[in-house]
Design a protein around this motif. Structure first.
Motif, PDB file in Angstrom:
ATOM      1  N   THR A 178      12.166   8.184  16.540  1.00 32.39           N
ATOM      2  CA  THR A 178      12.666   9.559  16.555  1.00 32.39           C
ATOM      3  C   THR A 178      12.797  10.113  17.970  1.00 32.39           C
ATOM      4  O   THR A 178      13.067  11.290  18.146  1.00 32.39           O
ATOM      5  N   GLY A 179      12.620   9.280  18.988  1.00 34.58           N
ATOM      6  CA  GLY A 179      12.691   9.766  20.347  1.00 34.58           C
ATOM      7  C   GLY A 179      11.350  10.330  20.795  1.00 34.58           C
ATOM      8  O   GLY A 179      10.371  10.345  20.062  1.00 34.58           O
ATOM      9  N   SER A 239       0.829  -1.200   0.000  1.00 40.21           N
ATOM     10  CA  SER A 239       0.000   0.000   0.000  1.00 40.21           C
ATOM     11  C   SER A 239       0.865   1.252   0.000  1.00 40.21           C
ATOM     12  O   SER A 239       2.049   1.212   0.367  1.00 40.21           O
ATOM     13  N   HIS A 240       0.266   2.364  -0.416  1.00 44.12           N
ATOM     14  CA  HIS A 240       0.894   3.665  -0.222  1.00 44.12           C
ATOM     15  C   HIS A 240      -0.005   4.555   0.638  1.00 44.12           C
ATOM     16  O   HIS A 240       0.246   5.753   0.770  1.00 44.12           O
ATOM     17  N   ILE A 241      -1.038   3.973   1.257  1.00 40.77           N
ATOM     18  CA  ILE A 241      -1.960   4.719   2.117  1.00 40.77           C
ATOM     19  C   ILE A 241      -1.569   4.459   3.567  1.00 40.77           C
ATOM     20  O   ILE A 241      -1.784   3.370   4.114  1.00 40.77           O
ATOM     21  N   MET A 242      -0.957   5.466   4.191  1.00 42.60           N
ATOM     22  CA  MET A 242      -0.347   5.271   5.502  1.00 42.60           C
ATOM     23  C   MET A 242      -1.367   5.029   6.611  1.00 42.60           C
ATOM     24  O   MET A 242      -1.116   4.280   7.547  1.00 42.60           O
ATOM     25  N   GLY A 243      -2.536   5.656   6.504  1.00 44.66           N
ATOM     26  CA  GLY A 243      -3.530   5.504   7.566  1.00 44.66           C
ATOM     27  C   GLY A 243      -3.951   4.065   7.742  1.00 44.66           C
ATOM     28  O   GLY A 243      -4.047   3.572   8.879  1.00 44.66           O
ATOM     29  N   PRO A 275       2.700  14.109  25.177  1.00 46.04           N
ATOM     30  CA  PRO A 275       3.538  13.293  24.290  1.00 46.04           C
ATOM     31  C   PRO A 275       2.807  13.037  22.976  1.00 46.04           C
ATOM     32  O   PRO A 275       1.588  12.849  22.939  1.00 46.04           O
ATOM     33  N   ALA A 276       3.543  13.026  21.877  1.00 49.85           N
ATOM     34  CA  ALA A 276       2.945  12.803  20.557  1.00 49.85           C
ATOM     35  C   ALA A 276       3.950  12.068  19.680  1.00 49.85           C
ATOM     36  O   ALA A 276       4.930  12.663  19.211  1.00 49.85           O
ATOM     37  N   ALA A 277       3.706  10.761  19.493  1.00 55.06           N
ATOM     38  CA  ALA A 277       4.578   9.993  18.614  1.00 55.06           C
ATOM     39  C   ALA A 277       4.432  10.483  17.178  1.00 55.06           C
ATOM     40  O   ALA A 277       3.355  10.929  16.759  1.00 55.06           O
ATOM     41  N   ALA A 278       5.517  10.430  16.429  1.00 51.80           N
ATOM     42  CA  ALA A 278       5.453  10.810  15.017  1.00 51.80           C
ATOM     43  C   ALA A 278       4.511   9.862  14.285  1.00 51.80           C
ATOM     44  O   ALA A 278       4.458   8.673  14.568  1.00 51.80           O
ATOM     45  N   SER A 279       3.748  10.397  13.341  1.00 53.35           N
ATOM     46  CA  SER A 279       2.844   9.556  12.568  1.00 53.35           C
ATOM     47  C   SER A 279       3.624   8.777  11.532  1.00 53.35           C
ATOM     48  O   SER A 279       4.732   9.156  11.123  1.00 53.35           O
ATOM     49  N   LEU A 280       3.049   7.663  11.090  1.00 54.74           N
ATOM     50  CA  LEU A 280       3.686   6.876  10.046  1.00 54.74           C
ATOM     51  C   LEU A 280       3.826   7.695   8.774  1.00 54.74           C
ATOM     52  O   LEU A 280       4.829   7.606   8.068  1.00 54.74           O
ATOM     53  N   GLU A 281       2.815   8.510   8.458  1.00 53.82           N
ATOM     54  CA  GLU A 281       2.883   9.329   7.251  1.00 53.82           C
ATOM     55  C   GLU A 281       4.068  10.283   7.308  1.00 53.82           C
ATOM     56  O   GLU A 281       4.807  10.443   6.319  1.00 53.82           O
ATOM     57  N   GLU A 282       4.289  10.902   8.453  1.00 57.86           N
ATOM     58  CA  GLU A 282       5.408  11.834   8.606  1.00 57.86           C
ATOM     59  C   GLU A 282       6.739  11.111   8.394  1.00 57.86           C
ATOM     60  O   GLU A 282       7.615  11.586   7.665  1.00 57.86           O
ATOM     61  N   LEU A 283       6.902   9.951   9.025  1.00 59.45           N
ATOM     62  CA  LEU A 283       8.142   9.200   8.882  1.00 59.45           C
ATOM     63  C   LEU A 283       8.316   8.670   7.465  1.00 59.45           C
ATOM     64  O   LEU A 283       9.431   8.638   6.933  1.00 59.45           O
ATOM     65  N   PHE A 284       7.216   8.251   6.845  1.00 60.33           N
ATOM     66  CA  PHE A 284       7.268   7.743   5.474  1.00 60.33           C
ATOM     67  C   PHE A 284       7.813   8.817   4.532  1.00 60.33           C
ATOM     68  O   PHE A 284       8.689   8.551   3.700  1.00 60.33           O
ATOM     69  N   GLU A 309      13.745  19.095  16.073  1.00 59.04           N
ATOM     70  CA  GLU A 309      12.624  18.784  15.184  1.00 59.04           C
ATOM     71  C   GLU A 309      11.414  19.676  15.475  1.00 59.04           C
ATOM     72  O   GLU A 309      10.267  19.226  15.473  1.00 59.04           O
ATOM     73  N   LEU A 310      11.686  20.946  15.716  1.00 58.16           N
ATOM     74  CA  LEU A 310      10.632  21.900  16.049  1.00 58.16           C
ATOM     75  C   LEU A 310       9.826  22.237  14.796  1.00 58.16           C
ATOM     76  O   LEU A 310      10.380  22.640  13.773  1.00 58.16           O
ATOM     77  N   VAL A 311       8.509  22.069  14.903  1.00 57.83           N
ATOM     78  CA  VAL A 311       7.604  22.327  13.777  1.00 57.83           C
ATOM     79  C   VAL A 311       6.391  23.081  14.306  1.00 57.83           C
ATOM     80  O   VAL A 311       5.859  22.746  15.372  1.00 57.83           O
ATOM     81  N   ARG A 312       5.958  24.085  13.531  1.00 59.86           N
ATOM     82  CA  ARG A 312       4.751  24.815  13.920  1.00 59.86           C
ATOM     83  C   ARG A 312       3.635  24.483  12.951  1.00 59.86           C
ATOM     84  O   ARG A 312       3.820  24.544  11.735  1.00 59.86           O
ATOM     85  N   GLY A 313       2.484  24.121  13.477  1.00 64.49           N
ATOM     86  CA  GLY A 313       1.319  23.810  12.671  1.00 64.49           C
ATOM     87  C   GLY A 313       0.134  24.655  13.082  1.00 64.49           C
ATOM     88  O   GLY A 313       0.236  25.547  13.940  1.00 64.49           O
ATOM     89  N   HIS A 314      -1.022  24.354  12.478  1.00 66.49           N
ATOM     90  CA  HIS A 314      -2.212  25.153  12.778  1.00 66.49           C
ATOM     91  C   HIS A 314      -2.739  24.901  14.181  1.00 66.49           C
ATOM     92  O   HIS A 314      -3.506  25.696  14.727  1.00 66.49           O
ATOM     93  N   ASP A 315      -2.325  23.766  14.788  1.00 65.67           N
ATOM     94  CA  ASP A 315      -2.830  23.430  16.122  1.00 65.67           C
ATOM     95  C   ASP A 315      -1.731  23.472  17.177  1.00 65.67           C
ATOM     96  O   ASP A 315      -1.805  22.800  18.199  1.00 65.67           O
ATOM     97  N   GLY A 316      -0.681  24.259  16.938  1.00 67.16           N
ATOM     98  CA  GLY A 316       0.366  24.401  17.938  1.00 67.16           C
ATOM     99  C   GLY A 316       1.734  23.999  17.429  1.00 67.16           C
ATOM    100  O   GLY A 316       1.990  24.006  16.215  1.00 67.16           O
ATOM    101  N   LEU A 317       2.615  23.620  18.335  1.00 64.50           N
ATOM    102  CA  LEU A 317       3.987  23.271  18.015  1.00 64.50           C
ATOM    103  C   LEU A 317       4.247  21.805  18.360  1.00 64.50           C
ATOM    104  O   LEU A 317       3.632  21.270  19.295  1.00 64.50           O
TER     105      LEU A 317
END
Length: 312
Positions: free
Chosen positions: A228-229, A194-198, A290-299, A254-262
């Motif tokens: 990724t820790g 598959s290429h559909i990460m969800g 805590p927020a583990a990286a999503s598979l889509e992000e790592l992919f 790995e600091l990232v800013r999105g629409h729902d925070g950092l």
């Protein structure tokens, strides 16, 4: 117990397939253990379907070997496919025949007691009430489910599914995921390309990620998601000020800013110091979890970065 009975459902070593100067599959190693749902992931054109064709003996590798339950399809032919079923790319049927009649023809080709499984297969894939309709009137999702029904006629221990949810609407994708879950719960080993990460994140125990024909990650899905820790998600009353504070702290990566925070990666000690630093700037913390990286992000990191980053 025989070697075949104890062998892994899939063992591939050094698979290579070339088309002229193009290397479609580049020394791929895979081991799929019994009872797992194994995700074989990669962008379109990464060599996933070519790999599946070699696993099933549909095309010959230029190098390497593939075994299903210890048997090589190129050496043993149909005998190596005993207990193996599925489809590569979209399943094909006679459109002018009913769903049931298509399954009857396939059961006759398989022989044995395959015909006795037709009713159960139709019930399992949710087509018992539409089995008399001609396939040309089926939706894309119904054809995909009929393809799995055809595979179940073989009473498989290993099911290979190539992009089973491609082209489905959200309801069809949900139904297909539920079907794969039920099959896995029944003890069937599933290789899901598959290429559909969800759907992979919901269904799979282990994954292999392919880039340009090469496997660049293979292992437990949970291990990948936590590789990724420790990551955190932060929402505050003033995200602009929070961004400034976080940007100057060396312990945050790995600091990232999105629409729902950092989001960022850090150890617990650094997170505690960050809370104090935000308080000194009169920035109130609304959420810090805590927020583990999503598979889509790592992919995307693995398949879209340069080769050195992917290897790391």
């Amino acid at each position: 117990m025989s070697a075949v009975a104890t062998a892994a459902p899939i063992e591939a070593r050094g698979l290579v397939k070339r088309y002229g100067e193009l290397i479609a599959v580049d020394h791929v190693d895979l081991t799929v253990d019994a009872g797992t749902v194994y995700g074989y992931l990669g962008p379109n054109g990464a060599g996933k379907t070519t790999s599946l064709r070699m696993l099933l003996g549909l095309i010959r590798p230029d190098e390497g070997s593939a075994r299903l339950f210890g048997r090589d399809p190129l050496e043993e032919g149909a005998a190596a496919l005993d207990g193996v079923a599925g489809f590569v790319e979209a399943p094909r049927f006679y459109p002018y025949l009913s769903g049931r009649r298509n399954l009857e023809l396939m059961a006759a080709l398989d022989g044995g007691d395959a015909g006795d499984r037709i009713d159960d297969a139709l019930e399992t894939v949710g087509l018992a009430g539409r089995d008399g309709d001609k396939v040309k009137g089926y939706s894309h999702g119904m054809k995909q489910r009929l393809g799995i029904g055809a595979a179940l006629l073989r009473d498989p221990r290993l099911l290979l599914l190539d992009e089973p949810t491609t082209g489905l609407d959200p309801g069809g994708m949900r139904d297909m995921r539920e079907l794969v879950r039920r099959l896995a719960a029944d003890g069937i080993t599933v290789l899901l390309s598959s290429h559909i990460m969800g759907e992979v994140e919901e269904l799979c125990d282990r994954v292999a990620i392919v880039r340009s024909g090469r496997v660049i990650y293979e292992g437990d899905l949970d291990a990948l998601l936590h590789s990724t820790g420790q990551r955190y998600r932060l929402r505050t009353t003033d995200d602009d000020a929070a961004w400034d504070v976080c940007s100057y702290r060396a312990g945050l990566t790995e600091l990232v800013r999105g629409h729902d925070g950092l989001t960022f990666a850090a150890d617990e000690r650094e997170v505690a110091q960050l809370s104090l630093a935000l308080a000194r700037r009169d920035v109130a913390v609304l959420a810090l979890v805590p927020a583990a990286a999503s598979l889509e992000e790592l992919f995307f990191r693995l398949t879209e970065g340069d080769d050195e980053e992917a290897t790391a």
